[in-house]
Design a protein around this motif. Structure first.
Motif, PDB file in Angstrom:
ATOM      1  N   UNK A  59      42.018  26.736  38.666  1.00 30.31           N
ATOM      2  CA  UNK A  59      41.293  27.237  37.495  1.00 30.31           C
ATOM      3  C   UNK A  59      41.011  28.728  37.549  1.00 30.31           C
ATOM      4  N   UNK A  60      41.222  29.350  38.690  1.00 32.43           N
ATOM      5  CA  UNK A  60      40.810  30.756  38.853  1.00 32.43           C
ATOM      6  C   UNK A  60      41.797  31.506  39.739  1.00 32.43           C
ATOM      7  N   UNK A  61      42.229  32.674  39.249  1.00 32.63           N
ATOM      8  CA  UNK A  61      43.074  33.557  40.030  1.00 32.63           C
ATOM      9  C   UNK A  61      42.474  34.964  40.011  1.00 32.63           C
ATOM     10  N   UNK A  62      42.511  35.618  41.164  1.00 33.61           N
ATOM     11  CA  UNK A  62      41.942  36.949  41.353  1.00 33.61           C
ATOM     12  C   UNK A  62      43.077  37.918  41.672  1.00 33.61           C
ATOM     13  N   UNK A  63      42.994  39.127  41.115  1.00 33.84           N
ATOM     14  CA  UNK A  63      44.079  40.099  41.244  1.00 33.84           C
ATOM     15  C   UNK A  63      43.535  41.415  41.788  1.00 33.84           C
ATOM     16  N   UNK A  64      43.610  41.635  43.099  1.00 36.63           N
ATOM     17  CA  UNK A  64      43.149  42.905  43.675  1.00 36.63           C
ATOM     18  C   UNK A  64      44.081  44.055  43.282  1.00 36.63           C
ATOM     19  N   UNK A  65      43.514  45.250  43.206  1.00 35.67           N
ATOM     20  CA  UNK A  65      44.295  46.430  42.829  1.00 35.67           C
ATOM     21  C   UNK A  65      45.456  46.654  43.793  1.00 35.67           C
ATOM     22  N   UNK A  66      46.618  46.989  43.223  1.00 32.90           N
ATOM     23  CA  UNK A  66      47.801  47.252  44.035  1.00 32.90           C
ATOM     24  C   UNK A  66      47.966  48.754  44.284  1.00 32.90           C
ATOM     25  N   UNK A  67      49.086  49.131  44.909  1.00 40.74           N
ATOM     26  CA  UNK A  67      49.317  50.526  45.265  1.00 40.74           C
ATOM     27  C   UNK A  67      49.423  51.421  44.030  1.00 40.74           C
TER      28      UNK A  67
END
Length: 201
Positions: free
Chosen positions: A133-141
């Motif tokens: 139900x949940x996906x997290x997307x950390x900042x990339x390069x």
């Protein structure tokens, strides 16, 4: 001795993806991400109203009291295009793609003439497996290069329940955040096409 299936998949899948970039469909995702992807795709062709459910002062002036709409406009096996409209500003696009065995979120920003803004294509890849139900997307390069102060940013989509999808961003370094809640229980009229996407590629 045979390796357990999960270990074998974890060992071979990255190599297969590198050898054959065409292998980028939902079947390459972990079970949790595949369930999330299918849930998002089930919204395709529909639009929903949104409202701010939580915001810190940094973002408040730009979003409070505004009309917010999301449309899941185009869906392919490995790509979802969901424009995010604020009032009559149609510059924002969420692009979700399946890349290297995970889900990537990019923010595609366009000027009214369709050209891409200088600050665009920021986002990142979701750590696997996440939740259905949940996906997290950390900042990339790329994000860190164009927005160095936001290198610790992360974004998320969260299906809170059957009728609620939340999108948010959190900026840990400065404690800024925003959360938008979309009501999935009722569709709304289709918004205008987003700028730069009169004809979907």
């Amino acid at each position: 001795m045979n390796l357990p299936l999960k270990r074998l998949t974890a060992t071979l899948l990255p190599a297969l993806l590198m050898a054959n970039p065409a292998l980028a469909g939902p079947e390459t995702l972990p079970e949790e991400q595949r369930a999330f992807w299918e849930r998002f795709q089930a919204l395709c062709g529909q639009a929903f109203a949104g409202e701010i459910s939580d915001v810190t002062h940094y973002y408040a002036d730009g979003v409070e009291g505004r009309e917010m709409r999301m449309q899941v406009m185009e869906c392919e096996d490995d790509r979802i295009h969901a424009p995010f409209h604020i009032d009559d500003n149609h510059s924002r696009n969420w692009i979700l793609t399946i890349v290297d065995g995970t889900i990537r979120l990019k923010h595609d920003h366009r000027y009214e003439d369709g050209t891409e803004e200088a600050i665009s294509q920021y986002g990142g890849d979701a750590p696997t497996p996440g939740l259905p139900t949940r996906q997290i997307f950390p900042a990339d390069e790329h994000t860190a290069e164009i927005l160095p102060k936001r290198a610790d940013n992360f974004w998320f989509f969260d299906f809170v329940d059957e009728d609620t999808l939340q999108y948010g961003v959190h900026w840990p370094k400065y404690g800024h955040s925003i959360r938008v809640e979309f009501d999935l229980s009722e569709t709304i009229e289709t918004p205008p096409r987003p700028w730069g996407y009169d004809d979907e590629d």
